[in-house]
Design a protein around this motif. Structure first.
Motif, mmCIF file in Angstrom:
data_model
loop_
_atom_site.group_PDB
_atom_site.id
_atom_site.type_symbol
_atom_site.label_atom_id
_atom_site.label_comp_id
_atom_site.label_asym_id
_atom_site.label_seq_id
_atom_site.Cartn_x
_atom_site.Cartn_y
_atom_site.Cartn_z
ATOM 1 N N PRO A 38 54.398 32.549 59.212
ATOM 2 C CA PRO A 38 55.493 33.508 58.571
ATOM 3 C C PRO A 38 55.458 34.880 58.475
ATOM 4 O O PRO A 38 56.136 35.776 58.998
ATOM 5 C CB PRO A 38 55.850 32.897 57.191
ATOM 6 C CG PRO A 38 55.383 31.510 57.478
ATOM 7 C CD PRO A 38 54.202 31.613 58.045
ATOM 8 N N ASP A 39 53.966 35.040 58.008
ATOM 9 C CA ASP A 39 53.950 36.691 57.747
ATOM 10 C C ASP A 39 53.826 37.461 59.115
ATOM 11 O O ASP A 39 54.226 38.592 59.345
ATOM 12 C CB ASP A 39 52.595 36.866 56.882
ATOM 13 C CG ASP A 39 52.577 36.668 55.565
ATOM 14 O OD1 ASP A 39 53.651 36.534 55.307
ATOM 15 O OD2 ASP A 39 51.420 36.378 54.942
ATOM 16 N N VAL A 40 53.110 36.959 60.258
ATOM 17 C CA VAL A 40 52.924 37.596 61.438
ATOM 18 C C VAL A 40 54.579 37.749 62.134
ATOM 19 O O VAL A 40 54.836 38.506 62.701
ATOM 20 C CB VAL A 40 52.168 36.565 62.510
ATOM 21 C CG1 VAL A 40 52.281 37.351 63.866
ATOM 22 C CG2 VAL A 40 50.706 36.639 61.920
ATOM 23 N N THR A 41 55.260 36.641 61.968
ATOM 24 C CA THR A 41 56.666 36.650 62.460
ATOM 25 C C THR A 41 57.552 37.990 61.927
ATOM 26 O O THR A 41 58.169 38.726 62.499
ATOM 27 C CB THR A 41 57.238 35.459 62.078
ATOM 28 O OG1 THR A 41 56.673 34.253 62.660
ATOM 29 C CG2 THR A 41 58.902 35.423 62.666
ATOM 30 N N ASN A 42 57.436 37.975 60.504
ATOM 31 C CA ASN A 42 58.062 38.885 60.023
ATOM 32 C C ASN A 42 57.479 40.511 60.261
ATOM 33 O O ASN A 42 58.316 41.351 60.465
ATOM 34 C CB ASN A 42 57.972 39.059 58.388
ATOM 35 C CG ASN A 42 58.776 37.906 57.742
ATOM 36 O OD1 ASN A 42 59.720 37.365 58.403
ATOM 37 N ND2 ASN A 42 58.258 37.255 56.607
ATOM 38 N N LEU B 251 47.576 47.929 57.515
ATOM 39 C CA LEU B 251 48.004 46.793 58.188
ATOM 40 C C LEU B 251 47.216 45.595 57.629
ATOM 41 O O LEU B 251 46.123 45.863 57.239
ATOM 42 C CB LEU B 251 47.869 46.881 59.686
ATOM 43 C CG LEU B 251 48.818 47.890 60.511
ATOM 44 C CD1 LEU B 251 48.504 48.182 61.864
ATOM 45 C CD2 LEU B 251 50.360 47.401 60.478
ATOM 46 N N PRO B 252 47.584 44.192 57.827
ATOM 47 C CA PRO B 252 46.847 43.290 57.513
ATOM 48 C C PRO B 252 45.577 43.044 58.260
ATOM 49 O O PRO B 252 45.559 43.816 59.325
ATOM 50 C CB PRO B 252 47.711 42.079 57.678
ATOM 51 C CG PRO B 252 49.214 42.657 57.624
ATOM 52 C CD PRO B 252 48.998 43.902 58.262
ATOM 53 N N VAL B 253 44.685 42.300 58.047
ATOM 54 C CA VAL B 253 43.402 42.263 58.522
ATOM 55 C C VAL B 253 43.615 41.596 60.009
ATOM 56 O O VAL B 253 42.667 41.872 60.754
ATOM 57 C CB VAL B 253 42.348 41.765 57.757
ATOM 58 C CG1 VAL B 253 42.010 42.289 56.591
ATOM 59 C CG2 VAL B 253 42.816 40.173 57.293
ATOM 60 N N ASN B 254 44.722 40.845 60.118
ATOM 61 C CA ASN B 254 44.814 40.068 61.359
ATOM 62 C C ASN B 254 45.683 40.919 62.302
ATOM 63 O O ASN B 254 46.216 40.246 63.158
ATOM 64 C CB ASN B 254 45.406 38.809 61.149
ATOM 65 C CG ASN B 254 46.572 38.596 60.368
ATOM 66 O OD1 ASN B 254 46.943 39.578 59.699
ATOM 67 N ND2 ASN B 254 47.222 37.642 60.496
ATOM 68 N N VAL B 255 46.075 41.993 62.000
ATOM 69 C CA VAL B 255 47.050 42.825 62.725
ATOM 70 C C VAL B 255 46.466 44.035 63.133
ATOM 71 O O VAL B 255 45.591 44.930 62.289
ATOM 72 C CB VAL B 255 48.322 42.968 62.184
ATOM 73 C CG1 VAL B 255 49.131 44.037 62.931
ATOM 74 C CG2 VAL B 255 48.863 41.816 61.644
ATOM 75 N N LEU B 256 46.384 44.589 64.407
ATOM 76 C CA LEU B 256 45.805 45.957 64.855
ATOM 77 C C LEU B 256 46.948 46.396 65.636
ATOM 78 O O LEU B 256 47.549 45.708 66.672
ATOM 79 C CB LEU B 256 44.526 45.464 65.581
ATOM 80 C CG LEU B 256 43.831 46.710 66.505
ATOM 81 C CD1 LEU B 256 43.223 47.754 65.512
ATOM 82 C CD2 LEU B 256 42.797 46.224 67.397
ATOM 83 N N ILE B 257 47.066 47.678 66.030
ATOM 84 C CA ILE B 257 47.784 48.674 66.737
ATOM 85 C C ILE B 257 46.787 49.539 67.687
ATOM 86 O O ILE B 257 46.321 50.231 66.988
ATOM 87 C CB ILE B 257 48.978 49.425 65.924
ATOM 88 C CG1 ILE B 257 49.785 48.366 65.441
ATOM 89 C CG2 ILE B 257 49.709 50.278 67.146
ATOM 90 C CD1 ILE B 257 50.942 48.963 64.809
ATOM 91 N N ALA B 258 46.794 49.225 68.935
ATOM 92 C CA ALA B 258 45.592 49.924 69.549
ATOM 93 C C ALA B 258 46.672 50.856 70.424
ATOM 94 O O ALA B 258 47.788 50.574 71.185
ATOM 95 C CB ALA B 258 45.060 49.036 70.508
ATOM 96 N N GLU B 259 46.041 52.167 70.979
ATOM 97 C CA GLU B 259 46.584 53.065 71.759
ATOM 98 C C GLU B 259 46.416 52.443 73.026
ATOM 99 O O GLU B 259 45.457 51.959 73.584
ATOM 100 C CB GLU B 259 45.862 54.254 71.505
ATOM 101 C CG GLU B 259 45.992 55.129 70.161
ATOM 102 C CD GLU B 259 47.257 55.662 70.360
ATOM 103 O OE1 GLU B 259 47.958 55.960 71.060
ATOM 104 O OE2 GLU B 259 47.581 56.228 68.923
#
Length: 496
Positions: free
Chosen positions: A400-404, A426-434
């Protein structure tokens, strides 16, 4: 979700047949035909319970109803004769939909032992379906235990993962949706249910007009190379309100007949393994490869509409980071040609009891990918079920959290508005990379850990600095002289 009772019944049916039918494919065919036969009779009984009329076993075909087969007055050879005649003639019944006639096309009973048939049909008679997907559960478990499923690289996608992918794609009532390796049509039915749910008010007032519904039913397309899976898809779609489902027996990788078809959304969990005989793909693919998982992703990229198209596809870990040439070329294509905007890592035990294979989901959308120089990475640690063979339900669930978060990210990209997302927290299980970091070197790895910066927090009065900010211009193997690094603000290097 596959249950133990279904597994037991399938195992028992196989044990009964194996003496007469040692060929696994013949076992699959006979069990499938018998289950669908029983299912048709169940639908007739349900219709009558609700005050309707029978559809499948009427007129001259009433004598073939499942109840008649089990008439205690029939002797063993009489039952054998009636059942054998029924599965041959049911495809000639004009009162049943064409798709059911197709199921029994060329069907026959390959053995003549009444005791075997009686025991076999008694097991099939134990199946009672609360909804049509139980038929898919039973059939796909059958394939898995026979080895056919593993050999083909096909593993049943758990229902909650299908729903997760559909929730990310957010299909609309006027969009076309395809699964090019549809299995039992799970993705298509989930997308259909999502659209119905989104177009129903809380007070149950339907927002879809009759014309909307008619058009909607025509928006779903499925392909599968397996005639058995096509049969299951047809039945499943029919039972969910599709009078003439667009499910085709079609080799997506070698046939060109439907190459010109494009879709707004593609959802898929395609086969991961290349058949032993190899694949001979046509020349229209952007990549000249012979790995089925690579070609399916290529097909999906090619067949989403250029402006509105998007896709979610499950891929094996090889595509994410392995160094094989086809994998690297595909990753480069996904990043450099602006197809990919997100990657979701899935738990390794997701496909139990069929397989422990590790997979990820590629999120594809050319419009979104062009609007950003970054790619979103999310990791699902817990999907709401234990990762053992039994896959028991647990409280922990990241879906649910990842979906949102993904929905918020998509909204931010579309509207150039990141006010809903704190990119620095960001949450520990989410990363945004260049994308520039992904392009470094030649691997184009899509593994999030490659781009994660680990910060060590230590109780000390000394501050932390990057070594690169303190030392520069060291050119190995030139001998290092400490006088070369005595500039203000730089620490000396001593050659010992």
């Amino acid at each position: 979700m596959l249950d133990q009772e279904t597994k037991r019944r399938i195992d028992t049916a196989r044990d009964i047949l194996v003496g007469k039918l040692p060929n696994p494919q013949a076992q699959v065919e006979q069990i499938t035909i018998a289950m669908i036969y029983k299912f048709m009779d169940d639908m007739d009984k349900e219709a009558m319970e609700f005050g309707g009329e029978k559809t499948f076993f009427t007129g001259e075909f009433e004598k073939y109803s499942w109840t008649k087969i089990f008439d205690p007055k029939l002797g063993g050879f009489e039952m054998l004769a009636l059942y054998g005649e029924a599965i041959v003639k049911l495809n000639q019944n004009p009162s049943i939909p064409q798709l059911f006639r197709d199921i029994f096309k060329n069907a026959f009973l390959p053995y003549r032992d009444p005791e075997t048939l009686k025991l076999f049909l008694k097991v099939i008679n134990e199946f009672h379906y609360d909804h049509s997907e139980k038929l898919g559960d039973a059939f796909e478990y059958l394939l898995s235990v026979l080895g056919s499923q593993g050999d083909a690289g096909q593993f049943r996608t758990p229902r909650h993962i299908i729903d997760f992918m559909v929730a990310i794609m957010q299909p609309k009532k006027d969009e076309t949706i395809c699964d090019p390796a549809c299995g039992t049509a799970g993705f298509l039915i989930s997308a259909y249910k999502h659209i119905l749910n989104e177009n129903t008010k809380k007070n149950k007032a339907d927002l879809l007009t009759p014309d909307d519904k008619k058009k909607l039913l025509n928006n779903f397309t499925g392909y599968d190379i397996s005639a058995e899976m096509v049969r299951l898809s047809l039945v499943n779609m029919y039972l969910h309100g599709f009078p003439t489902p667009k499910i085709y027996e079609y080799d997506t990788l070698t046939s060109e007949d439907r190459w010109g078809d494009y879709f707004d959304i593609i959802l898929a969990n395609p086969p991961f393994m290349t058949p032993k005989g190899g694949i001979r793909p046509h020349k229209k693919f952007a990549m000249q490869a012979n790995r089925s998982e690579v070609l399916f992703v290529d097909y999906i990229m090619e067949h989403i509409n250029p402006t509105t198209g998007r896709a979610a596809v499950i891929v094996p870990e090889g595509i994410i980071f392995q160094s094989a040439g086809a994998y690297k070329e595909l990753r480069k294509l996904l990043v450099d040609k602006n197809y990919l905007y997100g990657v979701v890592s899935l738990p390794a035990g997701l496909f139990q009891p069929y397989s422990g294979v590790k997979t990820s989901i590629l999120l594809i959308d050319k419009t979104l990918a062009k609007k950003s120089d970054k790619i979103l990475f999310a990791k699902i640690v817990n999907d709401g079920f234990s990762l053992g063979a039994q896959r028991k339900e647990i409280i922990q669930n990241d879906l649910p959290d990842v979906t949102n978060l993904i929905r918020q990210y998509v909204f931010a990209l579309k509207n150039d508005d990141f006010s809903l997302i704190d990119l620095n927290n960001l949450p520990v299980n989410v990363l945004i990379a260049e994308k520039s970091r992904i392009r470094e070197g030649s691997e184009y790895s899509l593994s999030a850990d490659r781009y994660r910066v680990i910060k060590h927090i230590q109780n000390t009065k000394w501050s932390f600095e990057y070594v690169g900010d303190l030392i520069e211009n060291v050119k190995y193997p030139t001998k290092i002289q400490k006088n070369d690094f005595l500039e203000i603000g730089k620490y000396p290097i001593v050659d010992q």
